[in-house]
Motif scaffolding. Structure first.
Motif, PDB file in Angstrom:
ATOM      1  N   ALA A 129      12.213  18.461  67.619  1.00  0.00           N
ATOM      2  CA  ALA A 129      12.942  17.426  67.095  1.00  0.00           C
ATOM      3  C   ALA A 129      13.259  18.345  65.580  1.00  0.00           C
ATOM      4  CB  ALA A 129      11.971  16.179  66.278  1.00  0.00           C
ATOM      5  N   ALA A 130      11.684  18.967  65.551  1.00  0.00           N
ATOM      6  CA  ALA A 130      12.375  19.744  64.070  1.00  0.00           C
ATOM      7  C   ALA A 130      13.196  20.699  64.349  1.00  0.00           C
ATOM      8  CB  ALA A 130      10.726  20.888  63.301  1.00  0.00           C
ATOM      9  N   LEU A 131      13.111  21.205  64.941  1.00  0.00           N
ATOM     10  CA  LEU A 131      14.185  23.175  66.184  1.00  0.00           C
ATOM     11  C   LEU A 131      15.807  22.470  65.739  1.00  0.00           C
ATOM     12  CD1 LEU A 131      11.890  24.536  68.496  1.00  0.00           C
ATOM     13  CD2 LEU A 131      13.147  26.015  66.649  1.00  0.00           C
ATOM     14  N   ALA A 132      15.593  21.188  65.982  1.00  0.00           N
ATOM     15  CA  ALA A 132      16.836  19.777  66.083  1.00  0.00           C
ATOM     16  C   ALA A 132      17.710  20.159  65.031  1.00  0.00           C
ATOM     17  CB  ALA A 132      16.601  18.250  67.233  1.00  0.00           C
ATOM     18  N   ILE A 133      16.632  19.793  63.898  1.00  0.00           N
ATOM     19  CA  ILE A 133      17.237  19.798  62.686  1.00  0.00           C
ATOM     20  C   ILE A 133      18.222  20.961  62.120  1.00  0.00           C
ATOM     21  CG2 ILE A 133      16.921  20.099  60.224  1.00  0.00           C
ATOM     22  CD1 ILE A 133      14.921  17.863  61.201  1.00  0.00           C
ATOM     23  N   PHE A 134      16.684  21.902  62.455  1.00  0.00           N
ATOM     24  CA  PHE A 134      16.955  23.451  62.020  1.00  0.00           C
ATOM     25  C   PHE A 134      18.628  24.040  63.016  1.00  0.00           C
ATOM     26  CE2 PHE A 134      16.754  28.235  63.566  1.00  0.00           C
ATOM     27  CZ  PHE A 134      16.577  28.079  61.931  1.00  0.00           C
ATOM     28  N   ASP A 135      18.576  23.034  64.030  1.00  0.00           N
ATOM     29  CA  ASP A 135      19.664  23.887  64.502  1.00  0.00           C
ATOM     30  C   ASP A 135      20.909  23.629  64.715  1.00  0.00           C
ATOM     31  OD1 ASP A 135      18.277  25.660  66.928  1.00  0.00           O
ATOM     32  OD2 ASP A 135      18.286  24.610  68.320  1.00  0.00           O
ATOM     33  N   SER A 136      21.005  22.129  63.569  1.00  0.00           N
ATOM     34  CA  SER A 136      21.661  21.517  63.572  1.00  0.00           C
ATOM     35  C   SER A 136      22.653  22.903  61.998  1.00  0.00           C
ATOM     36  CB  SER A 136      21.547  20.599  63.236  1.00  0.00           C
ATOM     37  OG  SER A 136      21.104  20.404  61.961  1.00  0.00           O
ATOM     38  N   TRP A 137      21.649  22.927  61.205  1.00  0.00           N
ATOM     39  CA  TRP A 137      21.982  23.923  60.372  1.00  0.00           C
ATOM     40  C   TRP A 137      22.386  25.086  60.658  1.00  0.00           C
ATOM     41  CZ3 TRP A 137      17.290  22.388  56.583  1.00  0.00           C
ATOM     42  CH2 TRP A 137      17.314  21.569  56.265  1.00  0.00           C
ATOM     43  N   ARG A 138      22.452  25.516  61.519  1.00  0.00           N
ATOM     44  CA  ARG A 138      23.255  26.772  62.157  1.00  0.00           C
ATOM     45  C   ARG A 138      24.234  26.124  62.067  1.00  0.00           C
ATOM     46  NH1 ARG A 138      19.765  29.108  65.990  1.00  0.00           N
ATOM     47  NH2 ARG A 138      21.216  31.054  65.708  1.00  0.00           N
ATOM     48  N   GLU A 139      24.545  25.304  63.312  1.00  0.00           N
ATOM     49  CA  GLU A 139      25.694  25.255  63.830  1.00  0.00           C
ATOM     50  C   GLU A 139      26.495  24.827  62.505  1.00  0.00           C
ATOM     51  OE1 GLU A 139      28.091  22.228  66.399  1.00  0.00           O
ATOM     52  OE2 GLU A 139      26.162  22.800  66.219  1.00  0.00           O
TER      53      GLU A 139
END
Length: 407
Positions: free
Chosen positions: A393-403
């Protein structure tokens, strides 16, 4: 030894400690280094002029020696010198004038040295040679995270074989550090906080996943000085993003433990505008120095002796709510993107359902209070903080920020 000689900035009161400071300088020169000298005296003058005089120091503080002397207060005078020495040292560092710093002093000089070294970035070799090294009078939150201290034994008044041993070691140590230090370069850096894997394990999932995405990960041990290092790097803008998943030091600060990262814990990344994902790992524990007796207020609380250095006290429901409010206050200072992740299954391995420190009522009260008080974005995750699903779930937030270009 490197091909290019390294330069050490040597700071001290050259009017009263000229012999000792000159000995340090000669030792550095004898080992193939270079020196730049800074005098932070007030009343007297050195036998040989320094590269940066006391007048240069006070000018950097926006005052004059005559004005400082007119204060007729040694404490205020040394604080003014500390302000000037810090400003001048930072200016010289930015100009590339030195590679490491060594400050010599008794209690007055140490007070100044703590300001100077705390202002320099992590990775700059910084040594304090002091008659009060390792003393309890030095607050942990004034220590630069990577400062080195050497006790100046037997040298308060003049040179002798005992103090020469300390001074020569310090001279060799700072020069050796300047020669050996590797500047940080390469991949963008992710900051993370944790305790050991017995209590918190998310870094086992997150570190390789973040590295696979092209990032370097620095995991700071959140036991006081580790949090200081984390906050210093965050405040300097060294992190591309932070996963601040062990905020337990904030509770330590709230309840007066000396195992503290200082009153600014949980603010460095936010105030620097760095995107931060936060979770309250081990919020329910306050660590105290294990070899000291606990105050009476904690005697009826459950305790866990981690080792001879650390004893953890388990907070009751009201105390957990106080910690929740402290989180909300600190996070409200953030200027950058912030998400507070709340794992409903627990925030430390010892508080899982069925574990020895599990407290469903206390956890529920904490989560309700922090949801009511926090003004940042909140993501409730139906998992324990150590579950792989929480890390995902934390990585999903991180990846959305990168995108989105946030990172």
């Amino acid at each position: 030894m490197t091909d290019v000689p390294k330069t050490i900035l040597v700071i001290g009161t050259y009017d009263t400690k000229d012999d000792e400071l000159r000995f340090i300088g000669e030792t550095i020169l004898g080992q193939g280094g270079r020196i730049v000298t800074m005098d932070v005296s007030v009343l007297g003058d050195p036998n040989i002029p320094c590269d940066h005089t006391k007048h240069d120091v006070v000018a950097a503080a926006g005052t004059t020696i005559d004005a400082i002397i007119a204060l007729n207060d040694e404490n205020q005078a040394m604080q003014a010198m500390a302000k000037g020495a810090t400003a001048l040292t930072l200016k010289l560092w930015r100009e590339g004038a030195f590679d490491g710093v060594l400050v010599l002093g008794g209690s007055m000089g140490t007070d100044l040295a703590l300001d100077v070294t705390a202002a320099l970035p992590i990775g700059v070799p910084k040594y304090i040679v002091s008659t009060v090294s390792f003393s309890h009078m030095i607050p942990p939150d004034r220590l630069a995270p990577d400062v080195q201290m050497i006790l100046w034994a037997g040298g308060l008044y003049g040179l002798n074989s005992v103090c020469k041993a300390s001074l020569s070691q310090a001279a060799g140590a700072v020069l050796g550090a300047a020669q050996a230090v590797i500047p940080r370069t390469g991949a963008p850096l992710i900051g993370m906080t944790s305790l050991g894997k017995n209590a918190l394990r998310y870094m086992v999932h997150l570190k390789p996943a973040l590295e696979a995405r092209g990032y370097e990960v620095a995991v700071c041990h959140a036991t006081g000085m580790g949090g200081r290092a984390f906050e210093a790097l965050a405040a300097q803008g060294d992190f591309a993003c932070v996963f601040d998943f062990c905020t337990q030091e904030l509770g330590n600060e709230v309840f007066g433990s000396s195992i503290t990262a200082g009153p600014d814990r949980l603010t460095g990344a936010g105030m620097a505008g760095t995107p931060q994902i936060v979770a309250p790992g081990c919020y329910d524990l306050v660590d105290f120095v294990g070899w000291r007796p606990l105050d009476d207020r904690w005697q009826e609380h459950p305790q866990h002796a981690h080792n001879r250095l650390i004893t953890s006290v388990v907070l009751n429901t009201d105390e957990r709510c106080e910690v929740a409010r402290a989180h909300a206050i600190q996070l409200a200072k953030a200027k950058g993107k912030t998400v507070l992740m709340l794992p409903s299954g627990g925030c430390g391995e010892w508080d899982r359902t069925g574990a020895e420190l599990h407290d469903e009522v206390g956890l529920g009260a904490f989560l309700n209070e922090i949801k009511a008080q926090a003004s940042c974005e909140i993501a409730v995750v139906d998992a324990h903080i150590n579950d792989a699903s929480f890390s995902e779930a934390a990585l999903a937030i991180f990846d959305s920020w990168r995108e989105a270009g946030t990172i």
